[in-house]
Design a protein around this motif. Structure first.
Motif, PDB file in Angstrom:
ATOM      1  N   LYS A 126      -0.366  16.084 -21.753  1.00 19.14           N
ATOM      2  CA  LYS A 126       0.742  15.777 -22.639  1.00 19.14           C
ATOM      3  C   LYS A 126       1.973  15.371 -21.844  1.00 19.14           C
ATOM      4  N   GLN A 127       2.083  15.837 -20.555  1.00 19.73           N
ATOM      5  CA  GLN A 127       3.280  15.590 -19.740  1.00 19.73           C
ATOM      6  C   GLN A 127       3.276  14.248 -19.048  1.00 19.73           C
ATOM      7  N   ARG A 128       2.185  13.532 -19.010  1.00 26.08           N
ATOM      8  CA  ARG A 128       2.051  12.349 -18.169  1.00 26.08           C
ATOM      9  C   ARG A 128       3.106  11.283 -18.525  1.00 26.08           C
ATOM     10  N   PRO A 129       4.196  11.203 -17.753  1.00 29.26           N
ATOM     11  CA  PRO A 129       5.282  10.309 -18.093  1.00 29.26           C
ATOM     12  C   PRO A 129       4.978   8.835 -17.824  1.00 29.26           C
ATOM     13  N   LEU A 130       4.065   8.546 -16.927  1.00 29.77           N
ATOM     14  CA  LEU A 130       3.819   7.157 -16.567  1.00 29.77           C
ATOM     15  C   LEU A 130       2.645   6.563 -17.318  1.00 29.77           C
ATOM     16  N   GLU A 131       1.978   7.377 -18.116  1.00 32.59           N
ATOM     17  CA  GLU A 131       0.825   6.917 -18.862  1.00 32.59           C
ATOM     18  C   GLU A 131       1.265   6.076 -20.048  1.00 32.59           C
ATOM     19  N   LYS A 132       0.571   4.969 -20.256  1.00 36.69           N
ATOM     20  CA  LYS A 132       0.912   4.096 -21.385  1.00 36.69           C
ATOM     21  C   LYS A 132       0.413   4.721 -22.680  1.00 36.69           C
ATOM     22  N   SER A 133       1.205   4.583 -23.728  1.00 37.76           N
ATOM     23  CA  SER A 133       0.825   5.152 -25.029  1.00 37.76           C
ATOM     24  C   SER A 133      -0.061   4.210 -25.785  1.00 37.76           C
ATOM     25  N   GLU A 157       3.577  10.556  -9.268  1.00 36.99           N
ATOM     26  CA  GLU A 157       2.875  10.916 -10.497  1.00 36.99           C
ATOM     27  C   GLU A 157       2.264  12.311 -10.378  1.00 36.99           C
ATOM     28  N   ILE A 158       1.682  12.611  -9.232  1.00 39.01           N
ATOM     29  CA  ILE A 158       1.110  13.942  -9.019  1.00 39.01           C
ATOM     30  C   ILE A 158       2.195  15.009  -9.070  1.00 39.01           C
ATOM     31  N   ILE A 159       3.320  14.741  -8.449  1.00 39.24           N
ATOM     32  CA  ILE A 159       4.433  15.697  -8.464  1.00 39.24           C
ATOM     33  C   ILE A 159       4.918  15.920  -9.892  1.00 39.24           C
ATOM     34  N   LEU A 160       5.089  14.828 -10.627  1.00 41.46           N
ATOM     35  CA  LEU A 160       5.609  14.939 -11.993  1.00 41.46           C
ATOM     36  C   LEU A 160       4.675  15.704 -12.920  1.00 41.46           C
ATOM     37  N   THR A 161       3.381  15.604 -12.702  1.00 42.51           N
ATOM     38  CA  THR A 161       2.434  16.223 -13.617  1.00 42.51           C
ATOM     39  C   THR A 161       1.877  17.541 -13.094  1.00 42.51           C
ATOM     40  N   SER A 162       2.447  18.058 -12.022  1.00 40.94           N
ATOM     41  CA  SER A 162       1.958  19.316 -11.457  1.00 40.94           C
ATOM     42  C   SER A 162       3.106  20.331 -11.449  1.00 40.94           C
ATOM     43  N   PHE A 165      11.238  16.438  -4.714  1.00 42.00           N
ATOM     44  CA  PHE A 165      10.596  15.717  -3.621  1.00 42.00           C
ATOM     45  C   PHE A 165      10.331  14.253  -3.966  1.00 42.00           C
ATOM     46  N   ILE A 166      10.510  13.893  -5.217  1.00 37.36           N
ATOM     47  CA  ILE A 166      10.321  12.488  -5.606  1.00 37.36           C
ATOM     48  C   ILE A 166      11.448  11.671  -4.985  1.00 37.36           C
ATOM     49  N   GLY A 167      11.073  10.595  -4.334  1.00 37.52           N
ATOM     50  CA  GLY A 167      12.051   9.692  -3.732  1.00 37.52           C
ATOM     51  C   GLY A 167      12.491  10.059  -2.339  1.00 37.52           C
ATOM     52  N   ILE A 168      11.875  11.064  -1.715  1.00 41.17           N
ATOM     53  CA  ILE A 168      12.331  11.449  -0.373  1.00 41.17           C
ATOM     54  C   ILE A 168      12.011  10.387   0.669  1.00 41.17           C
ATOM     55  N   GLU A 169      11.150   9.430   0.333  1.00 37.55           N
ATOM     56  CA  GLU A 169      10.854   8.361   1.290  1.00 37.55           C
ATOM     57  C   GLU A 169      12.090   7.515   1.579  1.00 37.55           C
ATOM     58  N   ASN A 170      13.132   7.651   0.760  1.00 33.94           N
ATOM     59  CA  ASN A 170      14.371   6.900   0.970  1.00 33.94           C
ATOM     60  C   ASN A 170      15.372   7.631   1.863  1.00 33.94           C
ATOM     61  N   LEU A 171      15.049   8.853   2.286  1.00 30.25           N
ATOM     62  CA  LEU A 171      15.936   9.598   3.171  1.00 30.25           C
ATOM     63  C   LEU A 171      15.903   8.994   4.564  1.00 30.25           C
ATOM     64  N   ASP A 172      16.964   9.255   5.351  1.00 31.48           N
ATOM     65  CA  ASP A 172      16.935   8.755   6.717  1.00 31.48           C
ATOM     66  C   ASP A 172      16.062   9.672   7.584  1.00 31.48           C
ATOM     67  N   ASP A 204       0.831  -1.209   0.000  1.00 29.67           N
ATOM     68  CA  ASP A 204       0.000   0.000   0.000  1.00 29.67           C
ATOM     69  C   ASP A 204       0.864   1.256   0.000  1.00 29.67           C
ATOM     70  N   THR A 205       1.916   1.254   0.793  1.00 32.53           N
ATOM     71  CA  THR A 205       2.815   2.409   0.870  1.00 32.53           C
ATOM     72  C   THR A 205       3.495   2.652  -0.471  1.00 32.53           C
ATOM     73  N   ARG A 206       3.950   1.593  -1.121  1.00 33.39           N
ATOM     74  CA  ARG A 206       4.582   1.746  -2.438  1.00 33.39           C
ATOM     75  C   ARG A 206       3.603   2.312  -3.460  1.00 33.39           C
ATOM     76  N   ALA A 207       2.372   1.843  -3.417  1.00 27.05           N
ATOM     77  CA  ALA A 207       1.357   2.350  -4.349  1.00 27.05           C
ATOM     78  C   ALA A 207       1.080   3.830  -4.094  1.00 27.05           C
ATOM     79  N   ILE A 208       0.987   4.220  -2.841  1.00 26.83           N
ATOM     80  CA  ILE A 208       0.755   5.632  -2.505  1.00 26.83           C
ATOM     81  C   ILE A 208       1.927   6.483  -2.966  1.00 26.83           C
ATOM     82  N   GLN A 209       3.150   6.007  -2.759  1.00 27.90           N
ATOM     83  CA  GLN A 209       4.328   6.753  -3.200  1.00 27.90           C
ATOM     84  C   GLN A 209       4.328   6.922  -4.710  1.00 27.90           C
TER      85      GLN A 209
END
Length: 159
Positions: free
Chosen positions: A152-159, A81-86, A92-99, A71-76
């Motif tokens: 047009k920016q949606r990087p994770l959307e399948k073509s 995706e929201i960050i990338l398209t906004s 801030f992408i990937g900050i869940e890996n910080l200590d 569930d946590t991975r899906a939320i991340q």
């Protein structure tokens, strides 16, 4: 095997979270407690509830941790995706890996920026970004064009 356990963990955690299961577990404890005087509160009587609860708890830890991790991975992924398209900061992408200390520091910086105390390391804009700001503001005022450009920016959307 991974998919089988994932399905099992999901179904079990859904099942275990239902009120009827709680009532069933509570009923078992009440029946066990009521039988105490009949068994003279013996060590065997105590061992039955201790063993049963220990085994269930031990197994449920793994099942629930698996479901929570997925569930946590899906939320991340959704937040990324929201960050990338906004207009949010991609840093801030990937900050869940910080200590823990780095996350606390980042949290303080963002809270400070949210209170309107000015720029922070986390939310600092560069001169180049400030020149783009009017375009961003203009795009926000025109919802139709902003929506089109975001699509047009949606990087994770399948073509």
């Amino acid at each position: 095997m991974k998919h089988l356990f994932a399905r099992f963990a999901t179904k079990t955690s859904e099942w275990a979270g239902k009120p009827v299961i709680f009532i069933l577990a509570l009923s078992i404890v009440i029946v066990w407690a009521a039988l105490g005087p009949f068994f003279d509160y013996s060590e065997t009587w105590q061992l039955i509830i201790n063993t049963g609860t220990t085994i269930i708890t031990f197994l449920m830890v793994f099942v629930l941790q698996n479901a929570q991790t997925r569930d946590t991975r899906a939320i991340q992924a959704k937040l990324n995706e929201i960050i990338l398209t906004s207009h949010a900061e991609n840093r801030f992408i990937g900050i869940e890996n910080l200590d823990e200390d780095e996350l606390k520091h980042l949290d303080r910086l963002v809270a400070k920026a949210a209170k309107g105390r000015g720029e922070t390391e986390a939310c600092r804009t560069t001169d180049a970004a400030e020149t783009v700001t009017p375009k961003k503001t203009e795009a926000r005022k025109r919802p139709g064009s902003a929506k089109t450009s975001k699509m047009k920016q949606r990087p994770l959307e399948k073509s």
